[in-house]
Design an enzyme around this catalytic site. Structure first.
Site, PDB file in Angstrom:
ATOM      1  N   LYS A 120      82.104  75.597  69.651  1.00 35.81           N
ATOM      2  CA  LYS A 120      81.565  76.281  70.634  1.00 35.81           C
ATOM      3  C   LYS A 120      81.574  77.271  69.655  1.00 35.81           C
ATOM      4  O   LYS A 120      80.071  77.814  69.644  1.00 35.81           O
ATOM      5  CB  LYS A 120      83.588  77.240  71.416  1.00 35.81           C
ATOM      6  CG  LYS A 120      83.579  77.014  71.971  1.00 35.81           C
ATOM      7  CD  LYS A 120      85.203  77.227  72.590  1.00 35.81           C
ATOM      8  CE  LYS A 120      85.810  76.816  73.746  1.00 35.81           C
ATOM      9  NZ  LYS A 120      87.344  76.780  74.008  1.00 35.81           N
TER      10      LYS A 120
ATOM     11  N   GLN B 218      91.832  80.363  71.484  1.00 39.65           N
ATOM     12  CA  GLN B 218      91.783  79.148  71.944  1.00 39.65           C
ATOM     13  C   GLN B 218      93.548  78.557  73.059  1.00 39.65           C
ATOM     14  O   GLN B 218      94.022  78.853  71.827  1.00 39.65           O
ATOM     15  CB  GLN B 218      91.534  77.712  71.060  1.00 39.65           C
ATOM     16  CG  GLN B 218      91.051  76.598  71.029  1.00 39.65           C
ATOM     17  CD  GLN B 218      90.240  76.175  71.933  1.00 39.65           C
ATOM     18  OE1 GLN B 218      89.230  76.692  72.171  1.00 39.65           O
ATOM     19  NE2 GLN B 218      90.919  75.254  73.256  1.00 39.65           N
TER      20      GLN B 218
ATOM     21  N   ASP C 215      86.566  83.805  78.704  1.00 38.36           N
ATOM     22  CA  ASP C 215      86.957  83.680  79.528  1.00 38.36           C
ATOM     23  C   ASP C 215      87.434  83.449  80.780  1.00 38.36           C
ATOM     24  O   ASP C 215      87.809  82.133  81.568  1.00 38.36           O
ATOM     25  CB  ASP C 215      88.845  82.683  78.640  1.00 38.36           C
ATOM     26  CG  ASP C 215      87.916  81.364  77.610  1.00 38.36           C
ATOM     27  OD1 ASP C 215      87.358  80.592  77.661  1.00 38.36           O
ATOM     28  OD2 ASP C 215      89.186  81.079  76.579  1.00 38.36           O
TER      29      ASP C 215
END
Ligand SMILES: NC(=O)c1ccc[n+]([C@@H]2O[C@H](COP(=O)([O-])OP(=O)(O)OC[C@H]3O[C@@H](n4cnc5c(N)ncnc54)[C@H](OP(=O)(O)O)[C@@H]3O)[C@@H](O)[C@H]2O)c1
Length: 288
Positions: free
Chosen positions: A52, A96, A119
């Site tokens: 990412k 994450q 997200d």
């Protein structure tokens, strides 16, 4: 059979995202900025986060990787998130997953400011998604929708079957496919679904997001189905330099000949998930 090449498509989209990022830099006086929080050293998580960050760099999106020990308490992690929520130079925040067992991922998702929730896991964004309101859409289903659009795979009136109902993939995927912008008829399957194969055999579009390598077999689909394989599982493989290979939820070799289109693993949904994240980060920078 068309191979839905997420890797190639993602590289093409990154060129557009780079342009948008430069434009935002001109407007805002600084580049868009993503903060990625990594708790512990799970090798798969480390690889995902590094990927990412690398992709951010390609699109001239600033990024910070915040590495925290897996012994960090939930309270300390919440304090770190508060700091990032308050930081004017941070547009997007991602934490994450998975988190260590003593930290509740729902508490963490709810702590991220909804306007920085790139997200799309905050309940406010999840609620807006189900109402069809503008919001941050979770990166994986967003990337899949972009891919279907790019390959001109029409959804309207089609029967889409999703296997898996997680908050990060299956459930939002089912909402996006059934939204008025897509108009698919959706069946959402999970581990308690009886006669799963009865549903998968009806699918015009099958999304496999359960995390069970090779689960979808040739006998489970009809000829001409579009198959999207979200699963990524590391399988030990001593013949590989890194000691493992990535395997999807679909028995690719036997299923692919029956499909009208299918995503490979790796190189299918994974790179498109990153596109979903990057484009959400640019959107977060626009909100300013
Ligand atoms: N490519 C990407 O970018 C990307 C992004 C995210 C995730 N992934 C991968 O996608 C997979 C799914 O991830 P996730 O986070 O959604 O997983 P998850 O939270 O573990 O959810 C798995 C879902 O699959 C269902 N399921 C499990 N076994 C089943 C079975 N035998 N039959 C039908 N349904 C079954 C579960 O049902 P219940 O709810 O009944 O337990 C659950 O809803 C994993 O391999 C993950 O690594 C890939």
């Amino acid at each position: 059979m068309i191979l839905l090449d997420g890797k190639k498509l993602s590289e093409k989209i990154k060129v557009q995202l780079l342009e948008q990022s430069r434009q935002l830099k001109n407007e805002n006086g600084r580049s868009p900025h993503l903060a990625a929080v990594l708790v512990g050293e799970n090798p798969a998580s480390v690889a995902y986060v590094n990927n990412k960050i690398r992709s951010c760099r390609q699109c001239e999106i600033g990024s910070a990787l915040i590495k925290l020990e897996d012994t960090i308490s939930e309270k300390e992690l919440l304090e770190e998130i508060d700091r990032l929520n308050a930081d004017e130079n941070t547009d997007g925040i991602l934490v994450q997953l998975p988190l260590p067992p003593h930290i509740n991922p729902d508490v963490i998702a709810s702590a991220i400011h909804p306007e920085k929730d790139v997200d799309g896991f905050h309940p406010l964004n999840a609620g807006k998604l189900s109402f069809g309101l503008p919001c941050f859409e979770p990166a994986t289903p967003k990337g899949i929708m972009l891919m279907l659009e790019h390959y001109n795979i029409s959804l309207s009136g089609k029967h889409a079957v999703v296997i898996g109902r997680s908050n990060i993939v299956g459930r939002p995927m089912s909402i996006m496919l059934s939204a008025a912008s897509a108009n698919a008829t959706v069946t959402l399957c999970h581990s308690r679904t009886s006669n799963l194969e009865e549903f998968t055999r009806q699918a015009d579009i099958l999304i496999a997001a359960l995390g069970k390598p090779g689960f979808v077999k040739a006998g489970m689909i009809k000829r001409g189905t579009v198959v999207i394989d979200v699963g990524i599982t590391r399988i030990e493989d001593p013949t590989r330099k890194n000691g493992y290979r990535l395997t999807g939820d679909v028995d690719f070799d036997n299923v692919a000949p029956l499909c009208s289109a299918i995503t490979p693993v790796p190189g299918g949904v994974g790179p498109m998930t990153i596109i979903g994240l990057l484009s959400n980060t640019l959107r977060a920078a626009e909100v300013k």
